[in-house]
Design an enzyme around this catalytic site. Structure first.
Site, PDB file in Angstrom:
ATOM      1  N   ARG A 106       0.850  -1.180   0.000  1.00 18.74           N
ATOM      2  CA  ARG A 106       0.000   0.000   0.000  1.00 18.74           C
ATOM      3  C   ARG A 106       0.891   1.236   0.000  1.00 18.74           C
ATOM      4  O   ARG A 106       1.673   1.439   0.934  1.00 18.74           O
ATOM      5  CB  ARG A 106      -0.879  -0.030   1.246  1.00 18.74           C
ATOM      6  CG  ARG A 106      -2.004   0.943   1.215  1.00 18.74           C
ATOM      7  CD  ARG A 106      -3.128   0.481   2.110  1.00 18.74           C
ATOM      8  NE  ARG A 106      -2.876   0.677   3.521  1.00 18.74           N
ATOM      9  CZ  ARG A 106      -3.812   1.063   4.371  1.00 18.74           C
ATOM     10  NH1 ARG A 106      -5.032   1.299   3.945  1.00 18.74           N
ATOM     11  NH2 ARG A 106      -3.552   1.197   5.639  1.00 18.74           N
ATOM     12  N   THR A 110      -0.699   7.619  -1.208  1.00 17.58           N
ATOM     13  CA  THR A 110      -1.942   7.551  -1.981  1.00 17.58           C
ATOM     14  C   THR A 110      -2.878   6.442  -1.488  1.00 17.58           C
ATOM     15  O   THR A 110      -4.051   6.424  -1.863  1.00 17.58           O
ATOM     16  CB  THR A 110      -1.630   7.258  -3.456  1.00 17.58           C
ATOM     17  OG1 THR A 110      -1.030   5.956  -3.534  1.00 17.58           O
ATOM     18  CG2 THR A 110      -0.655   8.279  -4.039  1.00 17.58           C
ATOM     19  N   ASP A 202      -1.989  -2.812  12.482  1.00 15.95           N
ATOM     20  CA  ASP A 202      -1.419  -3.305  11.223  1.00 15.95           C
ATOM     21  C   ASP A 202      -1.267  -4.828  11.325  1.00 15.95           C
ATOM     22  O   ASP A 202      -0.442  -5.329  12.104  1.00 15.95           O
ATOM     23  CB  ASP A 202      -0.063  -2.643  10.968  1.00 15.95           C
ATOM     24  CG  ASP A 202       0.465  -2.983   9.581  1.00 15.95           C
ATOM     25  OD1 ASP A 202       0.674  -2.068   8.782  1.00 15.95           O
ATOM     26  OD2 ASP A 202       0.666  -4.198   9.298  1.00 15.95           O
ATOM     27  N   ASP A 205       2.320  -6.234  10.567  1.00 16.67           N
ATOM     28  CA  ASP A 205       3.279  -5.952  11.645  1.00 16.67           C
ATOM     29  C   ASP A 205       2.992  -6.793  12.875  1.00 16.67           C
ATOM     30  O   ASP A 205       3.902  -7.318  13.513  1.00 16.67           O
ATOM     31  CB  ASP A 205       3.229  -4.472  12.030  1.00 16.67           C
ATOM     32  CG  ASP A 205       4.007  -3.598  11.055  1.00 16.67           C
ATOM     33  OD1 ASP A 205       4.846  -4.150  10.309  1.00 16.67           O
ATOM     34  OD2 ASP A 205       3.766  -2.378  11.034  1.00 16.67           O
TER      35      ASP A 205
HETATM   36  N1  URA Z   1      -4.167  -2.819   6.927  1.00 13.42           N
HETATM   37  C1  URA Z   1      -3.974  -3.200   8.219  1.00 13.42           C
HETATM   38  O1  URA Z   1      -3.117  -4.031   8.501  1.00 13.42           O
HETATM   39  N2  URA Z   1      -4.751  -2.651   9.171  1.00 13.42           N
HETATM   40  C2  URA Z   1      -5.712  -1.748   8.910  1.00 13.42           C
HETATM   41  O2  URA Z   1      -6.388  -1.293   9.835  1.00 13.42           O
HETATM   42  C3  URA Z   1      -5.894  -1.356   7.570  1.00 13.42           C
HETATM   43  C4  URA Z   1      -5.113  -1.907   6.599  1.00 13.42           C
END
Ligand code: URA
Length: 211
Positions: A106, A110, A202, A205
């Protein structure tokens, strides 16, 4: 055109495990194990309507016509990297499935999905493909993943996630109205950074311990 269905898996085991994963102090090991376990439970749901055919077998006692999964073969398609968290659980249930890896990251500015890797069986037209990514946030990665699979001929795609934001569902349904969604929960909204609220942070992570 009608929109794709959204199936929220409300099974207590899924809901309980999801709540454990949301807790901010959950260890990397615990988070990864839970994602794997929920992957298995979601796989059970997303394959619920696979057609069966009767096959002649012999039990130790007598011959019989026994139901086995018919026809189309399964391909599991995790979006890297967090989608991999579902993979082992799903492969435990469907060990003969093929695996398509979809590398998307990602762009932090953007929030658009950028492709960096795609390796899939050559022709997906005769396969049921389970596309997976734990977080359906903006919908950009899921949309890009479904488009890559369609370009390989996939006609029967099902998308599995853990958490979905209403914004991501809307985006996915507008671009891929033919692809049904399975999720464990629909959360409130996205924040300004594209994270799901309340969410779980995340997923990549937390799964790999990279923060
Ligand atoms: N990706 C993630 O890992 N967590 C989110 O909240 C949104 C996208």
């Amino acid at each position: 055109m009608s929109t794709s269905s959204v199936n929220v898996v409300v099974h207590p085991l899924v809901q309980h495990k999801l709540s454990l994963m949301r807790e901010k102090d959950r260890s990397t090991k615990g988070f990864r194990e839970l994602l794997n376990e929920i992957g298995m439970l979601l796989c059970y749901e997303v394959t619920r309507d696979l057609p069966l055919e009767l096959v002649e077998i012999e039990t130790p006692v007598a011959p019989m016509q026994a139901p086995k999964i018919a026809g189309k073969k399964l391909t599991l398609a995790p979006i890297l990297r967090a989608g991999v968290g579902f993979l082992d659980g799903m492969l435990a249930l469907v060990p003969s499935a093929r695996v398509a890896h979809i590398g998307l990251y990602r762009d932090p500015e953007t929030l658009q999905a950028v492709e960096y890797y795609f390796k899939a069986p050559h022709d997906l037209s005769d396969r049921t493909v389970i596309l997976m990514d734990p977080m359906l946030a903006t919908g950009n990665s899921a949309c890009a993943g479904a488009s890559l699979l369609k370009a390989r001929g996939a006609l029967d795609i099902r998308f599995v996630c853990l958490l979905a934001a209403p914004e991501g569902i809307a985006q996915f349904q507008s671009e891929h109205p033919d692809v049904p969604i399975w999720t464990a929960a629909i959360d409130e909204r996205l924040n300004d950074h594209g994270y799901i609220v309340p969410g779980l942070g995340d997923a990549g992570d937390r799964m790999f311990g990279t923060k």
